[in-house]
Design an enzyme around this catalytic site. Structure first.
Site, PDB file in Angstrom:
ATOM      1  N   CYS A  14       6.498  -0.728   1.040  1.00 43.54           N
ATOM      2  CA  CYS A  14       6.462  -1.522   2.267  1.00 43.54           C
ATOM      3  C   CYS A  14       7.280  -0.896   3.385  1.00 43.54           C
ATOM      4  O   CYS A  14       7.145  -1.287   4.539  1.00 43.54           O
ATOM      5  CB  CYS A  14       6.923  -2.946   1.998  1.00 43.54           C
ATOM      6  SG  CYS A  14       8.658  -3.080   1.511  1.00 43.54           S
ATOM      7  N   GLU A  64      -3.013  -1.745   6.805  1.00 46.43           N
ATOM      8  CA  GLU A  64      -2.052  -1.191   5.854  1.00 46.43           C
ATOM      9  C   GLU A  64      -2.841  -0.447   4.774  1.00 46.43           C
ATOM     10  O   GLU A  64      -3.481  -1.063   3.924  1.00 46.43           O
ATOM     11  CB  GLU A  64      -1.199  -2.288   5.220  1.00 46.43           C
ATOM     12  CG  GLU A  64      -0.166  -1.725   4.254  1.00 46.43           C
ATOM     13  CD  GLU A  64       0.673  -2.793   3.583  1.00 46.43           C
ATOM     14  OE1 GLU A  64       1.854  -2.519   3.305  1.00 46.43           O
ATOM     15  OE2 GLU A  64       0.148  -3.887   3.323  1.00 46.43           O
ATOM     16  N   ARG A  81      -0.316  -4.472 -13.260  1.00 45.65           N
ATOM     17  CA  ARG A  81      -0.484  -3.020 -13.239  1.00 45.65           C
ATOM     18  C   ARG A  81       0.743  -2.288 -13.781  1.00 45.65           C
ATOM     19  O   ARG A  81       0.625  -1.160 -14.260  1.00 45.65           O
ATOM     20  CB  ARG A  81      -0.779  -2.555 -11.810  1.00 45.65           C
ATOM     21  CG  ARG A  81      -2.092  -3.100 -11.251  1.00 45.65           C
ATOM     22  CD  ARG A  81      -2.260  -2.693  -9.809  1.00 45.65           C
ATOM     23  NE  ARG A  81      -3.517  -3.175  -9.243  1.00 45.65           N
ATOM     24  CZ  ARG A  81      -3.910  -2.968  -7.996  1.00 45.65           C
ATOM     25  NH1 ARG A  81      -3.118  -2.278  -7.174  1.00 45.65           N
ATOM     26  NH2 ARG A  81      -5.051  -3.433  -7.554  1.00 45.65           N
ATOM     27  N   LYS A  97       6.438 -13.444 -12.941  1.00 45.21           N
ATOM     28  CA  LYS A  97       5.076 -12.947 -13.124  1.00 45.21           C
ATOM     29  C   LYS A  97       5.037 -11.542 -12.528  1.00 45.21           C
ATOM     30  O   LYS A  97       4.825 -11.356 -11.335  1.00 45.21           O
ATOM     31  CB  LYS A  97       4.067 -13.860 -12.414  1.00 45.21           C
ATOM     32  CG  LYS A  97       2.632 -13.801 -12.982  1.00 45.21           C
ATOM     33  CD  LYS A  97       1.956 -12.440 -12.913  1.00 45.21           C
ATOM     34  CE  LYS A  97       1.479 -12.120 -11.518  1.00 45.21           C
ATOM     35  NZ  LYS A  97       0.672 -10.826 -11.507  1.00 45.21           N
TER      36      LYS A  97
END
Length: 484
Positions: free
Chosen positions: A285, A385, A181, A177
């Site tokens: 990240c 974040e 976007r 999946k």
């Protein structure tokens, strides 16, 4: 719907099939707003069909000789190399990052396929010929079954390639999946894998959102879930999938600190921090989110960082020499603006305002490099974040204080130190609570052959992505003890 713009299809059982849902979302180019495609928001029924196809394919793929699986992966690697530039351009179109960064991302993905192609070695067990008189014992690896992967928008090539090539090399089948976007690259990866000779049903792609995610987490025929994304979603994925008896690895949020010591080579530190903070628009990240300036180096460091940020070229990632592209969506741009306003309100000193760059006023979802000085750990911009080109600078007096600041964050993906002192490095290595550490470099990047992930709220699970941790995650063991 715009004429001539395609609606993407799901890839199920080796066929491109329309979703049962009529609902779609636009996939815009973040640099221009131009709609590139429409992605279906698929249903649980679509997901069930994909899992059924993967379950059926597992019956034969799991028994396919490991060297034959490896040869298909070798062919896949060759096709990815042949289409390297095409894939990089597609990443830039749908994600917005610069072409140079996209090109590097394709390399990282290819390296993951190269590692997976070593399946005959990776799948080897162990044997002890004599555990007692006339008795031998051996450990054998077996695939676990159907695996689900849920991937983010920021690395549409690299992150899926952490997952499905290695899982498939180990004999599993896969349902991916991808982020709604950035869905186009995933479809192209599936096309090339089929061209390499992958049997139908071994890799399946279902586009969508919550229904597809929940379907993967709850489906009884899905044995493991690999996830990369935000911390709240990752925690939900971990708890939900684990409650349904699945093996889970969830790589989530980050707030990476870069400690700059007084003895650091400032030229190196500034170059690396600029790349780490503002590359990929800060949407990664391993981005440098916080600089901890130790001692009297702070003033000069801030001055140099601002000067370097002023030289960054902002624009469409397909344009030559562009370094900083757009963030992924208009909503994310506005979210970033809100954080900048909040940082000012809470008392941080805004020394470079990315809202004022010329590119921000035009089309696309641009925000320029933004730098805050004199940030403290009670401020929201230090805690959250932001996932954007926003850098916070904290000032401290000692390395002990710097480590305390970094370890105070609930996130623990990575951290870096800039120093020429081996003692500083040793202390940093031993006392920092984070999974990925760097010395005199900005991004301790994931490598296909070593485990990758963080600690604390940056990771949920036991086995990390990549390397032998990845092999362990995608396999289970049998022990055979025999008397002859």
């Amino acid at each position: 719907m715009t004429t001539g713009v395609q609606t993407l299809k799901n890839y199920i059982g080796g066929q491109w099939v329309e979703s049962r849902s009529a609902k779609t979302e636009a996939v815009p180019n973040p640099a221009t707003g131009e709609v590139l495609a429409y992605v279906p928001i698929s249903t649980r029924e679509d997901l069930d069909r994909a899992v059924a196809a993967a379950k059926e394919a597992f019956k034969t793929w799991s028994k396919t000789p490991v060297p034959r699986r490896a040869r298909i992966l070798f062919k896949y690697q060759q096709l990815l190399v042949e289409h390297w530039e095409e894939l990089a351009r597609l990443v830039t179109l749908e994600n917005g990052k610069s072409y140079n960064e996209a090109y590097g991302e394709i390399q990282r993905g290819i390296e993951c396929v190269e590692f997976a192609a070593g399946a005959p070695t990776l799948m080897m067990g162990r044997q002890l010929p004599s555990i007692a008189t006339g008795i031998e014992s051996g450990m054998y690896r077996y695939p676990i079954g159907v695996v689900g992967g849920i991937t983010p928008f920021n690395f549409p090539m690299m992150v899926p390639c952490w997952m499905f090539p290695l899982a498939i090399a180990c004999g599993n089948t896969f349902v991916l999946k991808p982020s709604e976007r950035t869905p186009m690259l995933a479809n192209r990866l599936a096309e090339l894998f089929k061209e390499a000779g992958l049997p139908d049903g071994v890799l399946n792609i279902v586009h969508g959102a919550h229904d597809v995610v929940n379907g993967l987490l709850e489906h009884p025929d899905v044995k493991a879930i690999s996830f990369v994304g935000s911390q709240p979603v990752g925690e939900y994925v971990y708890k939900t999938a684990a409650a349904h008896g699945k093996r889970v690895q969830a790589l989530t949020g980050a707030k990476n600190h870069s400690i700059v010591m007084p003895d650091a080579d400032l030229k190196v530190a500034v170059r690396e921090i600029i790349n780490a903070a503002f590359g990929s628009a800060g949407e990664r990240c391993m981005a440098a989110s916080v600089v901890v300036a130790v001692g009297d180096i702070a003033d000069e460091l801030v001055e140099r960082l601002v000067a370097a940020a002023n030289e960054i070229k902002i624009g469409n990632g397909l344009e030559e020499s562009v370094f900083l592209g757009p963030v992924i969506r208009e909503a994310h741009k506005q979210r970033t603006v809100n954080y900048i306003e909040l940082g000012e309100k809470e008392g941080a000193i805004l020394v470079r305002d990315g809202r004022k760059d010329a590119a921000v006023q035009g089309e696309g979802y641009f925000i320029g490099p933004t730098i805050f000085d004199r940030v403290t750990t009670d401020m929201t911009i230090w805690k959250d974040e932001i996932f954007a080109p926003v850098l916070s600078i904290v000032r401290v007096s000692t390395l002990d204080e710097a480590i305390e600041v970094a370890n105070k964050s609930p996130f623990a993906n990575g951290a870096c130190i800039y120093t020429r002192d081996g003692g500083n490095v040793r202390k940093f290595r031993d006392e920092i609570d984070a999974g990925m550490l760097g010395v005199n470099l900005g991004v301790p990047a994931p490598m296909a052959f070593f485990p990758f992930s963080g600690w604390k709220n940056s990771f949920y699970g036991d086995l990390h992505a990549n390397g032998m941790d990845g092999v362990e995650f995608y396999t289970r063991k049998k022990m055979l003890t025999a008397r002859w």
